[in-house]
Design an enzyme around this catalytic site. Structure first.
Site, PDB file in Angstrom:
ATOM      1  N   SER A  10       0.802  -1.235   0.008  1.00 53.34           N
ATOM      2  CA  SER A  10      -0.035  -0.036   0.006  1.00 53.34           C
ATOM      3  C   SER A  10       0.906   1.212   0.092  1.00 53.34           C
ATOM      4  O   SER A  10       1.861   1.297   0.743  1.00 53.34           O
ATOM      5  CB  SER A  10      -0.946   0.046   1.324  1.00 53.34           C
ATOM      6  OG  SER A  10      -1.463   1.310   1.621  1.00 53.34           O
ATOM      7  N   HIS A  35      -0.324  -1.220  -4.677  1.00 58.32           N
ATOM      8  CA  HIS A  35      -1.695  -1.155  -3.991  1.00 58.32           C
ATOM      9  C   HIS A  35      -2.268   0.180  -3.644  1.00 58.32           C
ATOM     10  O   HIS A  35      -1.465   0.751  -2.810  1.00 58.32           O
ATOM     11  CB  HIS A  35      -1.654  -1.980  -2.825  1.00 58.32           C
ATOM     12  CG  HIS A  35      -3.079  -2.039  -2.233  1.00 58.32           C
ATOM     13  ND1 HIS A  35      -4.202  -2.853  -2.705  1.00 58.32           N
ATOM     14  CD2 HIS A  35      -3.718  -1.307  -1.346  1.00 58.32           C
ATOM     15  CE1 HIS A  35      -5.316  -2.976  -1.976  1.00 58.32           C
ATOM     16  NE2 HIS A  35      -5.193  -1.811  -0.969  1.00 58.32           N
ATOM     17  N   ASP A  37      -4.434   2.763  -2.491  1.00 56.73           N
ATOM     18  CA  ASP A  37      -5.678   3.035  -1.713  1.00 56.73           C
ATOM     19  C   ASP A  37      -6.329   4.222  -1.767  1.00 56.73           C
ATOM     20  O   ASP A  37      -5.903   5.293  -1.478  1.00 56.73           O
ATOM     21  CB  ASP A  37      -5.153   2.761   0.010  1.00 56.73           C
ATOM     22  CG  ASP A  37      -4.963   1.566   0.495  1.00 56.73           C
ATOM     23  OD1 ASP A  37      -3.977   1.137   1.108  1.00 56.73           O
ATOM     24  OD2 ASP A  37      -5.815   0.677   0.215  1.00 56.73           O
ATOM     25  N   MET A  39      -9.497   6.920  -1.223  1.00 55.23           N
ATOM     26  CA  MET A  39     -10.570   6.983  -0.321  1.00 55.23           C
ATOM     27  C   MET A  39     -11.132   8.390  -0.353  1.00 55.23           C
ATOM     28  O   MET A  39     -10.286   9.362  -0.954  1.00 55.23           O
ATOM     29  CB  MET A  39      -9.694   7.140   1.168  1.00 55.23           C
ATOM     30  CG  MET A  39      -8.960   5.873   1.582  1.00 55.23           C
ATOM     31  SD  MET A  39      -8.248   6.050   3.195  1.00 55.23           S
ATOM     32  CE  MET A  39      -7.550   4.379   3.245  1.00 55.23           C
ATOM     33  N   HIS A  68      -7.648   0.049  -4.988  1.00 52.67           N
ATOM     34  CA  HIS A  68      -8.533  -0.290  -4.023  1.00 52.67           C
ATOM     35  C   HIS A  68      -9.619   0.775  -3.823  1.00 52.67           C
ATOM     36  O   HIS A  68      -9.167   2.036  -3.099  1.00 52.67           O
ATOM     37  CB  HIS A  68      -7.925  -0.686  -2.736  1.00 52.67           C
ATOM     38  CG  HIS A  68      -8.743  -1.119  -1.595  1.00 52.67           C
ATOM     39  ND1 HIS A  68      -8.269  -1.312  -0.302  1.00 52.67           N
ATOM     40  CD2 HIS A  68     -10.014  -1.267  -1.395  1.00 52.67           C
ATOM     41  CE1 HIS A  68      -9.244  -1.331   0.375  1.00 52.67           C
ATOM     42  NE2 HIS A  68     -10.575  -1.400  -0.154  1.00 52.67           N
ATOM     43  N   MET A  70     -12.007   2.764  -2.266  1.00 53.87           N
ATOM     44  CA  MET A  70     -12.925   3.009  -0.857  1.00 53.87           C
ATOM     45  C   MET A  70     -13.599   4.267  -0.864  1.00 53.87           C
ATOM     46  O   MET A  70     -13.518   5.237  -0.459  1.00 53.87           O
ATOM     47  CB  MET A  70     -11.966   3.160   0.333  1.00 53.87           C
ATOM     48  CG  MET A  70     -11.293   1.672   0.683  1.00 53.87           C
ATOM     49  SD  MET A  70      -9.986   1.701   1.587  1.00 53.87           S
ATOM     50  CE  MET A  70      -8.725   2.306   0.725  1.00 53.87           C
ATOM     51  N   MET A 139     -10.602  -7.697   3.300  1.00 52.12           N
ATOM     52  CA  MET A 139     -10.117  -6.905   4.385  1.00 52.12           C
ATOM     53  C   MET A 139      -9.907  -7.486   5.763  1.00 52.12           C
ATOM     54  O   MET A 139     -10.876  -7.987   6.235  1.00 52.12           O
ATOM     55  CB  MET A 139     -11.078  -5.700   4.481  1.00 52.12           C
ATOM     56  CG  MET A 139     -11.366  -4.815   3.190  1.00 52.12           C
ATOM     57  SD  MET A 139      -9.800  -4.115   2.481  1.00 52.12           S
ATOM     58  CE  MET A 139      -9.395  -2.980   3.993  1.00 52.12           C
ATOM     59  N   ASP A 176      -5.647  -7.763   2.956  1.00 56.43           N
ATOM     60  CA  ASP A 176      -5.330  -6.198   3.179  1.00 56.43           C
ATOM     61  C   ASP A 176      -5.564  -5.820   4.490  1.00 56.43           C
ATOM     62  O   ASP A 176      -6.616  -5.667   4.916  1.00 56.43           O
ATOM     63  CB  ASP A 176      -6.232  -5.572   1.974  1.00 56.43           C
ATOM     64  CG  ASP A 176      -5.778  -3.880   2.062  1.00 56.43           C
ATOM     65  OD1 ASP A 176      -6.803  -3.362   1.134  1.00 56.43           O
ATOM     66  OD2 ASP A 176      -4.793  -3.623   2.742  1.00 56.43           O
TER      67      ASP A 176
HETATM   68  C1  DX5 Z   1      -6.977   0.442   4.747  1.00 55.40           C
HETATM   69  C2  DX5 Z   1      -6.278  -0.084   3.440  1.00 55.40           C
HETATM   70  C3  DX5 Z   1      -5.085  -0.926   3.725  1.00 55.40           C
HETATM   71  C4  DX5 Z   1      -4.015  -0.298   4.380  1.00 55.40           C
HETATM   72  C5  DX5 Z   1      -2.753  -1.280   4.546  1.00 55.40           C
HETATM   73  O1  DX5 Z   1      -8.147   0.902   4.401  1.00 55.40           O
HETATM   74  O2  DX5 Z   1      -6.723  -0.621   2.551  1.00 55.40           O
HETATM   75  O3  DX5 Z   1      -4.455  -1.112   2.236  1.00 55.40           O
HETATM   76  O4  DX5 Z   1      -3.443   0.890   4.004  1.00 55.40           O
HETATM   77  O5  DX5 Z   1      -1.914  -0.827   5.565  1.00 55.40           O
HETATM   78  P1  DX5 Z   1      -1.313  -1.763   6.699  1.00 55.40           P
HETATM   79  O6  DX5 Z   1      -0.664  -2.726   6.019  1.00 55.40           O
HETATM   80  O7  DX5 Z   1      -0.431  -0.676   7.485  1.00 55.40           O
HETATM   81  O8  DX5 Z   1      -2.508  -2.352   7.449  1.00 55.40           O
HETATM   82 ZN    ZN Z   2      -6.148  -1.284   0.615  1.00 56.40          ZN
END
Ligand code: DX5
Ligand code: ZN
Length: 223
Positions: A10, A35, A37, A39, A68, A70, A139, A176
């Protein structure tokens, strides 16, 4: 036939003032995909990466990008991240009213479709989706932040693996959240083959050694 073990960092913990360098370094130390992320501050209480940032990074590397999402409006957002250069685009089951159509549309746009299951979402949500799914993301934290405590869900991973194998589907199962040297083995043994690691990987002084350690732990757990 077991699918390749892959490490997908990530980028949330990355130094965003040097994002380009960080991405090149991650590739150099042997990660298999990036990856992203994404948001939107609505689906999760955090805001991160827009498509233009990914688009600006894309020409500098050929490594697999996975988004990913979100986000509260995944059907609107997915095409933007495909256009930005993500080969895999993953949407949350919890954010899609017509999940089969959402995944089918991602495939029709030429990307690999991924369905994401929050910790509370049962494996059977994907029962009627396996024909339009290339990737399942489990998740192991509640989404929104890196560095959270791992939630063990090996039973769900094993259930998904059994469903995928029963239909001979070529589907990656990824985990994840909180994935580190102390949690990766149980996820691999249960059937995951792709592993997101954010804070744990960035904590290694020697990232190449970290990638190698995570991969060998996952490989050993599967044999
Ligand atoms: C959380 C993300 C994950 C997270 C993983 O919402 O989807 O990808 O960033 O980070 P770690 O490995 O630190 O849990
Ligand atoms: Zn993620």
């Amino acid at each position: 036939m077991s699918r390749n073990i892959e490490i997908a960092p990530s980028v949330l913990p990355a130094d965003f003032s040097r994002l380009g360098e960080e991405l090149l370094d991650l590739e150099k130390v042997g990660v298999d995909r990036i990856h992203w992320d994404v948001m939107d501050g609505v689906f999760v209480p955090n805001i991160s990466i827009g498509p233009d940032i990914i688009k600006s990074c894309r020409p500098h590397s050929s490594i697999h990008y996975e988004a990913h999402l979100m986000v509260a409006r995944p059907d609107e957002m997915a095409p933007l991240y495909i256009d930005a250069g993500c080969e895999t685009v993953m949407v949350h089951a919890e954010a899609c009213t017509h999940l089969h159509r959402s995944l089918d549309n991602i495939q029709k746009l030429g990307a690999r479709s991924g369905v994401v299951l929050n910790p509370h979402t049962p494996a059977n949500v994907v029962t009627h989706l396996l024909e339009v799914t290339d990737h399942i993301l489990v998740m192991t934290v509640n989404p929104g932040f890196g560095g959270q405590a791992y939630i063990p869900l090996t039973g769900k991973i094993a259930e998904l693996k059994a469903m995928v194998d029963a239909g001979n589907h070529e589907i990656d199962i990824e985990v994840d959240g909180g994935i580190s040297a102390s949690t990766i083995a149980e996820c691999a043994a249960a059937g995951a083959n792709v592993f997101v690691s954010g804070s744990a990987l960035f904590k290694y002084d020697d990232r190449a050694a970290g990638v190698a350690e995570l991969k060998s732990l996952a490989e050993a757990a599967r044999s």
